[in-house]
Design a protein around this motif. Structure first.
Motif, PDB file in Angstrom:
ATOM      1  N   UNK A 106      -9.939   5.547   4.577  1.00  0.00           N
ATOM      2  CA  UNK A 106     -10.648   4.749   5.570  1.00  0.00           C
ATOM      3  C   UNK A 106     -10.677   5.538   6.876  1.00  0.00           C
ATOM      4  N   UNK A 107     -11.450   5.076   7.830  1.00  0.00           N
ATOM      5  CA  UNK A 107     -11.629   5.805   9.083  1.00  0.00           C
ATOM      6  C   UNK A 107     -10.495   5.592  10.083  1.00  0.00           C
ATOM      7  N   UNK A 108      -9.423   4.926   9.681  1.00  0.00           N
ATOM      8  CA  UNK A 108      -8.304   4.688  10.583  1.00  0.00           C
ATOM      9  C   UNK A 108      -6.991   4.676   9.818  1.00  0.00           C
ATOM     10  N   UNK A 109      -5.948   4.275  10.518  1.00  0.00           N
ATOM     11  CA  UNK A 109      -4.618   4.227   9.903  1.00  0.00           C
ATOM     12  C   UNK A 109      -4.488   2.969   9.054  1.00  0.00           C
ATOM     13  N   UNK A 110      -4.149   3.157   7.790  1.00  0.00           N
ATOM     14  CA  UNK A 110      -3.947   2.038   6.877  1.00  0.00           C
ATOM     15  C   UNK A 110      -2.905   2.468   5.855  1.00  0.00           C
ATOM     16  N   UNK A 167       3.080 -15.404 -20.458  1.00  0.00           N
ATOM     17  CA  UNK A 167       2.027 -16.239 -19.874  1.00  0.00           C
ATOM     18  C   UNK A 167       2.098 -16.113 -18.358  1.00  0.00           C
ATOM     19  N   UNK A 168       1.111 -16.675 -17.682  1.00  0.00           N
ATOM     20  CA  UNK A 168       1.063 -16.644 -16.216  1.00  0.00           C
ATOM     21  C   UNK A 168       1.318 -15.232 -15.692  1.00  0.00           C
ATOM     22  N   UNK A 169       0.537 -14.303 -16.208  1.00  0.00           N
ATOM     23  CA  UNK A 169       0.707 -12.890 -15.874  1.00  0.00           C
ATOM     24  C   UNK A 169       0.066 -12.606 -14.518  1.00  0.00           C
ATOM     25  N   UNK A 170       0.751 -11.798 -13.727  1.00  0.00           N
ATOM     26  CA  UNK A 170       0.214 -11.326 -12.463  1.00  0.00           C
ATOM     27  C   UNK A 170       0.390  -9.829 -12.355  1.00  0.00           C
ATOM     28  N   UNK A 171      -0.577  -9.179 -11.716  1.00  0.00           N
ATOM     29  CA  UNK A 171      -0.545  -7.735 -11.511  1.00  0.00           C
ATOM     30  C   UNK A 171      -0.868  -7.462 -10.054  1.00  0.00           C
ATOM     31  N   UNK A 172      -0.016  -6.676  -9.411  1.00  0.00           N
ATOM     32  CA  UNK A 172      -0.234  -6.266  -8.029  1.00  0.00           C
ATOM     33  C   UNK A 172      -0.365  -4.748  -8.016  1.00  0.00           C
ATOM     34  N   UNK A 173      -1.470  -4.244  -7.463  1.00  0.00           N
ATOM     35  CA  UNK A 173      -1.710  -2.803  -7.366  1.00  0.00           C
ATOM     36  C   UNK A 173      -1.813  -2.444  -5.888  1.00  0.00           C
ATOM     37  N   UNK A 174      -1.001  -1.451  -5.482  1.00  0.00           N
ATOM     38  CA  UNK A 174      -0.992  -0.976  -4.093  1.00  0.00           C
ATOM     39  C   UNK A 174      -1.401   0.498  -4.075  1.00  0.00           C
ATOM     40  N   UNK A 175      -2.478   0.789  -3.387  1.00  0.00           N
ATOM     41  CA  UNK A 175      -2.923   2.174  -3.223  1.00  0.00           C
ATOM     42  C   UNK A 175      -2.504   2.623  -1.836  1.00  0.00           C
ATOM     43  N   UNK A 176      -1.662   3.657  -1.779  1.00  0.00           N
ATOM     44  CA  UNK A 176      -1.152   4.141  -0.500  1.00  0.00           C
ATOM     45  C   UNK A 176      -2.185   5.031   0.194  1.00  0.00           C
ATOM     46  N   UNK A 177      -2.320   4.826   1.485  1.00  0.00           N
ATOM     47  CA  UNK A 177      -3.189   5.627   2.354  1.00  0.00           C
ATOM     48  C   UNK A 177      -4.597   5.773   1.800  1.00  0.00           C
ATOM     49  N   UNK A 225     -14.052  13.622  -4.583  1.00  0.00           N
ATOM     50  CA  UNK A 225     -12.892  14.295  -3.988  1.00  0.00           C
ATOM     51  C   UNK A 225     -11.651  13.409  -4.039  1.00  0.00           C
ATOM     52  N   UNK A 226     -11.813  12.130  -3.747  1.00  0.00           N
ATOM     53  CA  UNK A 226     -10.679  11.200  -3.763  1.00  0.00           C
ATOM     54  C   UNK A 226     -10.132  11.043  -5.193  1.00  0.00           C
ATOM     55  N   UNK A 227     -11.028  10.908  -6.162  1.00  0.00           N
ATOM     56  CA  UNK A 227     -10.584  10.777  -7.553  1.00  0.00           C
ATOM     57  C   UNK A 227      -9.921  12.060  -8.037  1.00  0.00           C
TER      58      UNK A 227
END
Length: 116
Positions: free
Chosen positions: A103-107, A90-100, A20-22
């Protein structure tokens, strides 16, 4: 050398540990940063001398089309694609943020950062 940051690329990703989430998808933001030659394009003002941001974005967008369970998988795939396809970075960085995330609470979001 300098550092380039592409912050807040926004996608609707099919990521989650349940069907369902996917299926519903989640709002995901991606930030990529990397070191590269900034002096040459800084002097020449020529895109041919720079790492083309649009090609970095396209590489990220391609990985966001892949359905998966975890944002760790997204971050790792993006990192590997960028390292493989862009020799001038070089020195590659990746930040991934998944909103909401589910989970069983507010995040507000879950965040993964990978570097390599």
């Amino acid at each position: 050398m300098g550092t380039i940051r592409l912050e807040g690329m926004k996608f609707r990703a099919h990521v989650g540990t349940t069907d369902a989430e996917r299926m519903a998808g989640s709002d995901v933001d991606v930030t990529v940063y990397y070191d590269c030659d900034t002096e040459t394009p800084g002097i020449s003002d020529c895109l041919d001398d720079a790492v083309d941001y649009s090609k970095i974005y396209d590489a990220v967008a391609w990985e966001m089309l892949v359905e998966c369970n975890l944002i760790e998988n997204i971050a790792h795939r993006i990192l590997m694609r960028l390292k493989k396809n862009f020799a001038g970075i070089s020195n590659v960085g990746v930040v991934v943020r998944k909103h909401y995330p589910a989970v069983a609470g507010a995040l507000e979001c879950s965040v993964v950062e990978v570097k390599g």
